[in-house]
Structures are given as structure tokens and as C-alpha cells.
Design a protein around this motif. Structure first.
Motif, PDB file in Angstrom:
ATOM      1  N   ALA A 165       0.913  -1.110   0.020  1.00  0.00           N
ATOM      2  CA  ALA A 165       0.092  -0.091   0.123  1.00  0.00           C
ATOM      3  C   ALA A 165       0.743   1.146  -0.233  1.00  0.00           C
ATOM      4  O   ALA A 165       0.464   2.129  -0.706  1.00  0.00           O
ATOM      5  N   GLU A 166       1.961   1.236   0.740  1.00  0.00           N
ATOM      6  CA  GLU A 166       2.728   2.468   0.899  1.00  0.00           C
ATOM      7  C   GLU A 166       3.479   2.764  -0.499  1.00  0.00           C
ATOM      8  O   GLU A 166       3.842   3.769  -1.182  1.00  0.00           O
ATOM      9  N   ALA A 167       3.744   1.584  -1.274  1.00  0.00           N
ATOM     10  CA  ALA A 167       4.204   1.749  -2.591  1.00  0.00           C
ATOM     11  C   ALA A 167       3.321   2.219  -3.636  1.00  0.00           C
ATOM     12  O   ALA A 167       3.495   2.338  -5.003  1.00  0.00           O
ATOM     13  N   GLY A 168       1.944   2.085  -3.231  1.00  0.00           N
ATOM     14  CA  GLY A 168       0.982   2.712  -4.065  1.00  0.00           C
ATOM     15  C   GLY A 168       0.438   1.610  -5.270  1.00  0.00           C
ATOM     16  O   GLY A 168      -0.084   2.035  -6.241  1.00  0.00           O
ATOM     17  N   ILE A 169       0.684   0.328  -4.948  1.00  0.00           N
ATOM     18  CA  ILE A 169       0.274  -0.687  -5.874  1.00  0.00           C
ATOM     19  C   ILE A 169      -1.254  -0.959  -5.644  1.00  0.00           C
ATOM     20  O   ILE A 169      -1.933  -0.888  -4.588  1.00  0.00           O
ATOM     21  N   PRO A 170      -2.019  -0.729  -7.163  1.00  0.00           N
ATOM     22  CA  PRO A 170      -3.364  -0.421  -6.679  1.00  0.00           C
ATOM     23  C   PRO A 170      -4.276  -1.737  -6.312  1.00  0.00           C
ATOM     24  O   PRO A 170      -5.177  -1.484  -5.433  1.00  0.00           O
ATOM     25  N   VAL A 171      -3.596  -3.022  -6.401  1.00  0.00           N
ATOM     26  CA  VAL A 171      -4.326  -4.162  -6.010  1.00  0.00           C
ATOM     27  C   VAL A 171      -3.443  -5.238  -5.406  1.00  0.00           C
ATOM     28  O   VAL A 171      -2.396  -5.417  -5.906  1.00  0.00           O
ATOM     29  N   TYR A 172      -3.671  -5.906  -4.084  1.00  0.00           N
ATOM     30  CA  TYR A 172      -3.182  -6.922  -3.562  1.00  0.00           C
ATOM     31  C   TYR A 172      -4.150  -7.913  -3.375  1.00  0.00           C
ATOM     32  O   TYR A 172      -5.048  -7.915  -2.646  1.00  0.00           O
ATOM     33  N   LEU A 173      -3.663  -9.113  -4.195  1.00  0.00           N
ATOM     34  CA  LEU A 173      -4.578 -10.324  -4.102  1.00  0.00           C
ATOM     35  C   LEU A 173      -3.574 -11.232  -2.975  1.00  0.00           C
ATOM     36  O   LEU A 173      -2.851 -11.794  -3.348  1.00  0.00           O
ATOM     37  N   LEU A 174      -4.682 -11.958  -2.062  1.00  0.00           N
ATOM     38  CA  LEU A 174      -3.982 -12.775  -1.203  1.00  0.00           C
ATOM     39  C   LEU A 174      -4.822 -13.959  -1.144  1.00  0.00           C
ATOM     40  O   LEU A 174      -6.094 -13.757  -1.000  1.00  0.00           O
ATOM     41  N   ILE A 175      -4.420 -15.074  -1.967  1.00  0.00           N
ATOM     42  CA  ILE A 175      -4.965 -16.255  -1.878  1.00  0.00           C
ATOM     43  C   ILE A 175      -4.553 -17.146  -0.427  1.00  0.00           C
ATOM     44  O   ILE A 175      -3.467 -17.652  -0.273  1.00  0.00           O
ATOM     45  N   ASP A 176      -5.505 -17.215   0.362  1.00  0.00           N
ATOM     46  CA  ASP A 176      -5.333 -17.649   1.763  1.00  0.00           C
ATOM     47  C   ASP A 176      -5.555 -19.206   1.859  1.00  0.00           C
ATOM     48  O   ASP A 176      -6.688 -19.558   1.890  1.00  0.00           O
TER      49      ASP A 176
END
Length: 225
Positions: A165-176
């Protein structure tokens, strides 16, 4: 479901000894209960990049929230999930590529270094930058697939989302895999993602802009363990 906390060593004693012998002169490494540490709990960016460059084959280093980490080696189901997602992204967005283990400079002032399980960006996007670690400009999404180790909660669910988020990446997808869920974090602002809906394996997910990919996650049920 309670997350798995399998106590697997992050690095072997033999790999530690080889890595320690290659460390920069003023960097002292320690090996405690299968974990790699930097004495003094601090390492400069330049020293980290040199250490990562000299790491033994199969040892993948990251710098998350200022701490040296060893990224766990993927098990077969982990690899199958990554391949499933790569193929799906290529089908829906052929002008993009999902790069596995691409090194990224993340976090405040780009002082973190992560190797996401997948980085979605235009084809040939990282060629111009060269080198092992690249900036996040132009990255649409990062993907992590949880590993069954004791640090996955802190690493994938807490610290990496902050860095991305700090790097400004639009989407973080976590496959848990532990919880059999898919978390879609989006709209980064002030070091956190404003949106974090949670879906279950089997749901159909519309990934938000700029990704704009539909995920039918029924196949993930085959990879749950």
C-alpha cells in the motif's frame, strides 16, 4: 479454520554458513532455531541487495518492514495455484504478464524489498529497469499465496499489505490457503488499503480497476490442503 503453523526451518544450516561467509564485512548474521537474523536487527539497503545477490541457490531473501526475511520455498499446491492464476491472467489480459518472484522495492521511500508470488504488469515491463530489484511504477497488482509456516500471518496478512500500500500498488490479491479465502485489497491510501473484501474458494470475483479480471475460484478447492 485455524491457520497452520508448521515449524519448518526457513534456511538450512549449510545454506546459512554459505550465506554468512558471503555477507558484507560489517553485516553479522545469526542462525537461531532455523531462522536467519541480522545482529543488531538492522541492515542497510545496499548491504541487503549485495547479500541477496550472493544467496545460495533456492534461498530467496526479502526485506520486510526493515527486517531480513527468507521467503519459504513453494510446495506443489502453492505452485499449482500460481500457475492457475498465470494462465487465467494471460487469457483475460493477453497484453499483461504475471511475473513470478519479481523483486520489487516497496514501502516508504522504497526501503523494503519483496518478492511477491506474482506481479501483474505489462509485457516486458521490467526489461528497461534491469537488475534484480525494480520499482513498482506501472505495477497493477501483486499476488501472495500463503505458505504453511509460522510467519505467514505476520508476513502476508499484516506487513506485506502495508508495504504494498505504501508503494501505491493498486491491488493486492491474497490467496489464503489456511482460511480458504481470497482477499482483494485495493484503493491504497496513507499506507493502507481502504477496501479489503473477503471471498471464499468457489466464489466468482471481479478484480477492480486497473486489473479488471474475473476470477472463478472454483478450481482453488482442488488445491486446498
Amino acid at each position: 479454520m485455524t491457520p497452520s503453523t508448521t515449524q519448518r526451518p526457513h534456511i538450512s544450516a549449510e545454506d546459512f554458513e554459505e550465506l554468512a561467509s558471503q555477507a558484507p564485512e560489517h553485516v553479522e548474521l545469526e542462525f537461531i532455531e532455523g531462522r536467519l537474523y541480522v545482529k543488531g536487527d538492522h541492515i542497510e539497503i545496499e548491504d541487503f541487495e549485495e547479500l541477496a545477490r550472493k544467496a545460495p541457490k533456492g534461498v530467496r531473501l526479502e526485506l520486510i518492514n526493515g527486517k531480513l526475511e527468507v521467503k519459504p520455498m513453494p510446495d506443489p499446491r502453492h505452485g499449482a495455484i500460481a500457475m492457475w492464476l498465470i494462465r487465467l491472467c494471460m487469457q483475460e489480459r493477453p497484453e499483461l504478464a504475471l511475473y513470478p518472484d519479481q523483486g520489487l522495492r516497496i514501502g516508504t521511500y522504497r526501503k523494503g524489498h519483496a518478492r511477491p508470488d506474482g506481479v501483474l504488469a505489462p509485457l516486458d515491463h521490467f526489461i528497461a529497469q534491469g537488475g534484480e530489484w525494480c520499482d513498482t511504477d506501472g505495477v497493477l497488482m501483486v499476488v501472495e499465496v500463503t505458505s504453511h509456516d509460522r510467519d505467514t500471518d505476520r508476513r502476508d496478512r499484516v506487513e506485506k499489505p502495508q508495504g504494498y500500500a505504501e508503494a501505491g500498488i493498486p491491488v493486492y490479491l491474497l490467496i489464503d490457503r489456511d482460511n480458504r479465502t481470497v482477499v482483494v485489497r485495493s484503493e491504497p491510501e496513507n499506507g493502507e488499503y481502504r477496501q479489503s473484501p473477503v471471498y471464499h474458494f468457489g466464489d466468482v470475483i471481479e478484480l477492480p480497476a486497473p486489473v479488471n479480471i474475473t476470477l472463478n475460484t472454483e478450481k482453488l478447492k482442488d488445491y486446498a490442503d
